[in-house]
Design a protein around this motif. Structure first.
Motif, mmCIF file in Angstrom:
data_model
loop_
_atom_site.group_PDB
_atom_site.id
_atom_site.type_symbol
_atom_site.label_atom_id
_atom_site.label_comp_id
_atom_site.label_asym_id
_atom_site.label_seq_id
_atom_site.Cartn_x
_atom_site.Cartn_y
_atom_site.Cartn_z
ATOM 1 N N GLY A 51 0.809 -1.209 0.000
ATOM 2 C CA GLY A 51 0.000 0.000 0.000
ATOM 3 C C GLY A 51 0.844 1.262 0.000
ATOM 4 O O GLY A 51 1.994 1.254 -0.413
ATOM 5 N N ASN A 52 0.240 2.330 0.499
ATOM 6 C CA ASN A 52 0.868 3.647 0.473
ATOM 7 C C ASN A 52 1.232 4.164 1.863
ATOM 8 O O ASN A 52 1.212 5.368 2.090
ATOM 9 N N SER A 53 1.558 3.269 2.769
ATOM 10 C CA SER A 53 1.881 3.687 4.132
ATOM 11 C C SER A 53 3.349 4.085 4.250
ATOM 12 O O SER A 53 4.170 3.792 3.375
ATOM 13 N N LEU A 54 3.664 4.752 5.332
ATOM 14 C CA LEU A 54 5.051 5.132 5.594
ATOM 15 C C LEU A 54 5.910 3.877 5.799
ATOM 16 O O LEU A 54 7.058 3.829 5.363
ATOM 17 N N LYS A 55 5.345 2.846 6.420
ATOM 18 C CA LYS A 55 6.087 1.593 6.617
ATOM 19 C C LYS A 55 6.433 0.950 5.271
ATOM 20 O O LYS A 55 7.529 0.436 5.094
ATOM 21 N N ALA A 56 5.481 0.976 4.341
ATOM 22 C CA ALA A 56 5.722 0.406 3.019
ATOM 23 C C ALA A 56 6.802 1.202 2.288
ATOM 24 O O ALA A 56 7.681 0.630 1.628
ATOM 25 N N TYR A 57 6.753 2.519 2.401
ATOM 26 C CA TYR A 57 7.755 3.376 1.758
ATOM 27 C C TYR A 57 9.135 3.127 2.355
ATOM 28 O O TYR A 57 10.124 2.992 1.621
ATOM 29 N N LYS A 58 9.208 3.033 3.666
ATOM 30 C CA LYS A 58 10.480 2.785 4.345
ATOM 31 C C LYS A 58 11.059 1.430 3.923
ATOM 32 O O LYS A 58 12.257 1.312 3.653
ATOM 33 N N GLU A 59 10.203 0.425 3.841
ATOM 34 C CA GLU A 59 10.659 -0.892 3.414
ATOM 35 C C GLU A 59 11.163 -0.853 1.969
ATOM 36 O O GLU A 59 12.197 -1.442 1.643
ATOM 37 N N LEU A 60 10.460 -0.140 1.112
ATOM 38 C CA LEU A 60 10.875 -0.017 -0.278
ATOM 39 C C LEU A 60 12.235 0.679 -0.386
ATOM 40 O O LEU A 60 13.098 0.258 -1.165
ATOM 41 N N ILE A 61 12.451 1.720 0.397
ATOM 42 C CA ILE A 61 13.738 2.415 0.389
ATOM 43 C C ILE A 61 14.844 1.489 0.893
ATOM 44 O O ILE A 61 15.939 1.435 0.317
ATOM 45 N N LYS A 62 14.576 0.738 1.965
ATOM 46 C CA LYS A 62 15.579 -0.205 2.490
ATOM 47 C C LYS A 62 15.932 -1.259 1.446
ATOM 48 O O LYS A 62 17.101 -1.595 1.257
ATOM 49 N N ARG A 63 14.916 -1.765 0.757
ATOM 50 C CA ARG A 63 15.142 -2.787 -0.264
ATOM 51 C C ARG A 63 15.917 -2.203 -1.448
ATOM 52 O O ARG A 63 16.787 -2.858 -2.011
ATOM 53 N N SER A 64 15.620 -0.960 -1.806
ATOM 54 C CA SER A 64 16.358 -0.292 -2.891
ATOM 55 C C SER A 64 17.816 -0.110 -2.495
ATOM 56 O O SER A 64 18.724 -0.284 -3.318
ATOM 57 N N LEU A 65 18.044 0.229 -1.236
ATOM 58 C CA LEU A 65 19.407 0.401 -0.725
ATOM 59 C C LEU A 65 20.174 -0.922 -0.784
ATOM 60 O O LEU A 65 21.331 -0.967 -1.210
ATOM 61 N N GLU A 66 19.516 -2.007 -0.390
ATOM 62 C CA GLU A 66 20.149 -3.327 -0.471
ATOM 63 C C GLU A 66 20.513 -3.664 -1.914
ATOM 64 O O GLU A 66 21.607 -4.175 -2.179
ATOM 65 N N LEU A 67 19.621 -3.375 -2.828
ATOM 66 C CA LEU A 67 19.857 -3.661 -4.240
ATOM 67 C C LEU A 67 21.037 -2.851 -4.784
ATOM 68 O O LEU A 67 21.891 -3.387 -5.499
ATOM 69 N N GLU A 68 21.107 -1.571 -4.432
ATOM 70 C CA GLU A 68 22.214 -0.738 -4.896
ATOM 71 C C GLU A 68 23.540 -1.207 -4.303
ATOM 72 O O GLU A 68 24.565 -1.205 -4.988
ATOM 73 N N LYS A 69 23.535 -1.615 -3.046
ATOM 74 C CA LYS A 69 24.765 -2.128 -2.431
ATOM 75 C C LYS A 69 25.186 -3.436 -3.104
ATOM 76 O O LYS A 69 26.373 -3.683 -3.313
ATOM 77 N N TYR A 70 24.201 -4.259 -3.462
ATOM 78 C CA TYR A 70 24.505 -5.495 -4.175
ATOM 79 C C TYR A 70 25.112 -5.183 -5.539
ATOM 80 O O TYR A 70 26.110 -5.776 -5.932
ATOM 81 N N LYS A 71 24.522 -4.216 -6.251
ATOM 82 C CA LYS A 71 25.064 -3.825 -7.556
ATOM 83 C C LYS A 71 26.470 -3.257 -7.418
ATOM 84 O O LYS A 71 27.327 -3.490 -8.267
ATOM 85 N N ARG A 72 26.715 -2.518 -6.355
ATOM 86 C CA ARG A 72 28.031 -1.898 -6.144
ATOM 87 C C ARG A 72 29.109 -2.944 -5.892
ATOM 88 O O ARG A 72 30.255 -2.783 -6.294
ATOM 89 N N THR A 73 28.745 -4.048 -5.234
ATOM 90 C CA THR A 73 29.732 -5.071 -4.883
ATOM 91 C C THR A 73 29.840 -6.180 -5.922
ATOM 92 O O THR A 73 30.797 -6.937 -5.897
ATOM 93 N N ASN A 74 28.874 -6.279 -6.825
ATOM 94 C CA ASN A 74 28.870 -7.362 -7.801
ATOM 95 C C ASN A 74 28.989 -6.771 -9.205
ATOM 96 O O ASN A 74 28.017 -6.283 -9.765
ATOM 97 N N LYS A 75 30.167 -6.850 -9.796
ATOM 98 C CA LYS A 75 30.405 -6.253 -11.106
ATOM 99 C C LYS A 75 29.601 -6.934 -12.217
ATOM 100 O O LYS A 75 29.316 -6.327 -13.231
ATOM 101 N N ALA A 76 29.223 -8.184 -12.013
ATOM 102 C CA ALA A 76 28.497 -8.912 -13.058
ATOM 103 C C ALA A 76 27.095 -8.348 -13.302
ATOM 104 O O ALA A 76 26.561 -8.475 -14.397
ATOM 105 N N VAL A 77 26.496 -7.723 -12.288
ATOM 106 C CA VAL A 77 25.134 -7.194 -12.445
ATOM 107 C C VAL A 77 25.098 -5.678 -12.504
ATOM 108 O O VAL A 77 24.031 -5.085 -12.523
#
Length: 119
Positions: A51-77
């Motif tokens: 949904g559109n709650s602050l908790k959902a937004y916070k979780e989405l930002i955390k997940r985006s951060l994890e994805l960017e850190k994964y991309k930063r450490t993994n040259k293949a992706v």
């Protein structure tokens, strides 16, 4: 002159060399930190909040951060440049910090404090 240039290049005491070495060291340290943070993270796990709650937004930002850190450490992706990914990581961390300050009431207090002195 050639001796001095060779010596400075070998021992890296020039100001630009020292800055470059420091930047490379910070980059390596960040990569190691990111690798440790994402070791046990499943990027394909389901979302807990919807949904559109602050908790959902916070979780989405955390997940985006994890994805960017994964991309930063993994040259293949890697789909973006190192600078762009590093910028996104800093931006996402800043957003999470702002959300935490908002949830604790500190963001409102800080805004009111600063607004009082701008008048």
């Amino acid at each position: 002159m050639q001796t001095f240039t060779a010596w400075r290049s070998k021992f890296r005491f020039g100001p630009m060399q020292m800055k470059a070495d420091r930047a490379a060291l910070k980059s390596r340290e960040a990569m190691e930190k990111y690798k440790k943070e994402i070791v046990e993270i499943d990027l394909s796990r389901p979302f807990e909040h919807g949904g559109n709650s602050l908790k959902a937004y916070k979780e989405l930002i955390k997940r985006s951060l994890e994805l960017e850190k994964y991309k930063r450490t993994n040259k293949a992706v890697r789909t973006s440049s190192d600078i762009e990914i590093t910028w996104k990581i800093g931006m996402l961390e800043s957003i999470l910090d702002s959300i935490s300050q908002f949830e604790s009431g500190k963001l409102y207090n800080q805004d009111m404090f600063e607004a009082r002195y701008l008048k």
